[in-house]
Design a protein around this motif. Structure first.
Motif, PDB file in Angstrom:
ATOM      1  N   GLY A   1     -11.685 -13.394  -7.635  1.00 49.84           N
ATOM      2  CA  GLY A   1     -10.188 -13.490  -8.583  1.00 49.84           C
ATOM      3  C   GLY A   1      -9.956 -14.769  -9.173  1.00 49.84           C
ATOM      4  O   GLY A   1     -10.890 -15.819  -9.679  1.00 49.84           O
ATOM      5  N   VAL A   2      -9.010 -14.313 -10.164  1.00 49.93           N
ATOM      6  CA  VAL A   2      -8.285 -15.507 -10.956  1.00 49.93           C
ATOM      7  C   VAL A   2      -7.202 -15.714 -10.860  1.00 49.93           C
ATOM      8  O   VAL A   2      -6.369 -14.556 -11.063  1.00 49.93           O
ATOM      9  CB  VAL A   2      -9.156 -14.707 -12.615  1.00 49.93           C
ATOM     10  CG1 VAL A   2      -8.823 -13.584 -12.233  1.00 49.93           C
ATOM     11  CG2 VAL A   2      -8.662 -15.990 -13.229  1.00 49.93           C
ATOM     12  N   MET A   3      -6.396 -16.878 -11.416  1.00 50.82           N
ATOM     13  CA  MET A   3      -5.154 -17.149 -11.566  1.00 50.82           C
ATOM     14  C   MET A   3      -4.688 -18.209 -12.333  1.00 50.82           C
ATOM     15  O   MET A   3      -5.864 -19.012 -12.592  1.00 50.82           O
ATOM     16  CB  MET A   3      -4.960 -17.399  -9.993  1.00 50.82           C
ATOM     17  CG  MET A   3      -3.367 -17.754  -9.261  1.00 50.82           C
ATOM     18  SD  MET A   3      -2.749 -18.967  -8.219  1.00 50.82           S
ATOM     19  CE  MET A   3      -1.126 -18.969  -8.112  1.00 50.82           C
ATOM     20  N   SER A   4      -4.225 -17.693 -13.134  1.00 48.91           N
ATOM     21  CA  SER A   4      -3.664 -18.915 -14.118  1.00 48.91           C
ATOM     22  C   SER A   4      -2.208 -18.496 -13.762  1.00 48.91           C
ATOM     23  O   SER A   4      -1.101 -18.321 -13.102  1.00 48.91           O
ATOM     24  CB  SER A   4      -4.160 -17.616 -15.603  1.00 48.91           C
ATOM     25  OG  SER A   4      -3.291 -17.020 -15.881  1.00 48.91           O
ATOM     26  N   SER A   5      -1.318 -19.277 -15.250  1.00 49.37           N
ATOM     27  CA  SER A   5       0.158 -19.344 -14.986  1.00 49.37           C
ATOM     28  C   SER A   5       0.573 -18.271 -15.668  1.00 49.37           C
ATOM     29  O   SER A   5       1.782 -17.435 -15.279  1.00 49.37           O
ATOM     30  CB  SER A   5       0.438 -20.002 -15.780  1.00 49.37           C
ATOM     31  OG  SER A   5       0.118 -20.297 -17.274  1.00 49.37           O
TER      32      SER A   5
END
Length: 270
Positions: free
Chosen positions: A254-258
């Motif tokens: 998974g990936v998370m950014s603003s």
């Protein structure tokens, strides 16, 4: 895909995930992303990577931390490594029998005297958790200051000989970070150690290839030499471009950014 920093990418191992495992894996990956991303508010990429990996270690879902498999003598031996790209500081622990491998690796990095250490405890009664189908866990992160960090943690392979060490604590193999890229690997350690894929990705990115093409090229090389079902990798470059690639049935990631949060086990691209 390109994201604005800060950004964090995590994985829970490449392998033959069962359909019934998906929801639990996705929930744990998402929790690791959220808890890791929160650390950007208080610290840098290194705190984000450690918190994300620690969350997965504590979950018991993956082959790391509380979910670590037992060796042939019936006890666990955990390995982990972490690296800061802008300073090339690295720390790795091998054969840890209790506690958090990623936090012990961080201690070694911060002490700055050595890069790799073996566990010298005599604890023999550690027990393994309930691994569902997961594998090694890892995370890479880019903070607002442009720092890239990579980390990986594992319980190894079930039934391994005591003292066996895989790729996870070895820079360039299980993880690697420079000013250009941060990479975390998962798969069969004996194969990964022979190729040093994380370092190869860094070389390709430094030559101007994209993180996506670099990951794909290195894993295709592994597949050509050793066949399928043995490796997966996540990567992040200094511009916030994140990617993942694997030659197994699936890889929890998974990936998370603003901007967004994305979680996958099977199909889907970061």
């Amino acid at each position: 895909m390109r994201y604005k920093s800060p950004v964090i990418v995590v994985h829970g191992g490449a392998g033959s995930w069962r359909i019934t495992d998906q929801e639990r894996a996705k929930n744990t990956i998402k929790e690791a992303l959220v808890r890791g991303f929160e650390e950007f508010k208080r610290g840098s990429a290194i705190e984000a990577v450690v918190e994300a990996i620690y969350t997965m270690e504590e979950s018991g879902v993956f082959d790391a931390g509380k979910g670590s498999v037992k060796n042939s003598m019936g006890y666990i031996e955990m390995d982990a490594g972490i690296m800061i790209g802008n300073t090339l500081q690295a720390g790795g622990i091998m054969g840890l029998r209790e506690g958090s491998a990623i936090k012990r690796a961080l201690e070694i990095l911060k002490q700055g005297r050595h890069v790799l250490m073996i566990d010298n405890s005599k604890v023999m009664h550690s027990t393994s958790g309930s691994v569902i189908s997961g594998d090694t866990v890892g995370a890479v992160a880019l903070d607002n200051e442009g720092n890239l960090v990579a980390g990986t943690s594992t319980g190894g392979i079930s039934g391994k000989l005591p003292g066996r060490v895989g790729d996870s604590p070895i820079p360039g193999a299980g993880y690697y970070a420079t000013t250009n890229v941060a990479v975390s690997s998962t798969g069969i350690g004996e194969i990964i150690l022979k190729i040093l894929p994380a370092k190869e990705v860094d070389i390709l990115v430094s030559m101007g290839f994209s993180i996506e093409d670099s990951l794909r090229s290195v894993i295709n090389k592994v597949t050509k030499i050793f066949g399928k079902d043995n490796i997966g990798m996540i990567g992040l470059d200094r511009y916030g471009n994140a990617s993942a690639y694997y030659n197994t049935k699936g890889m929890a990631r998974g990936v998370m950014s603003s901007e967004e949060v994305k979680v996958f086990v099977f199909e889907g691209e970061i």
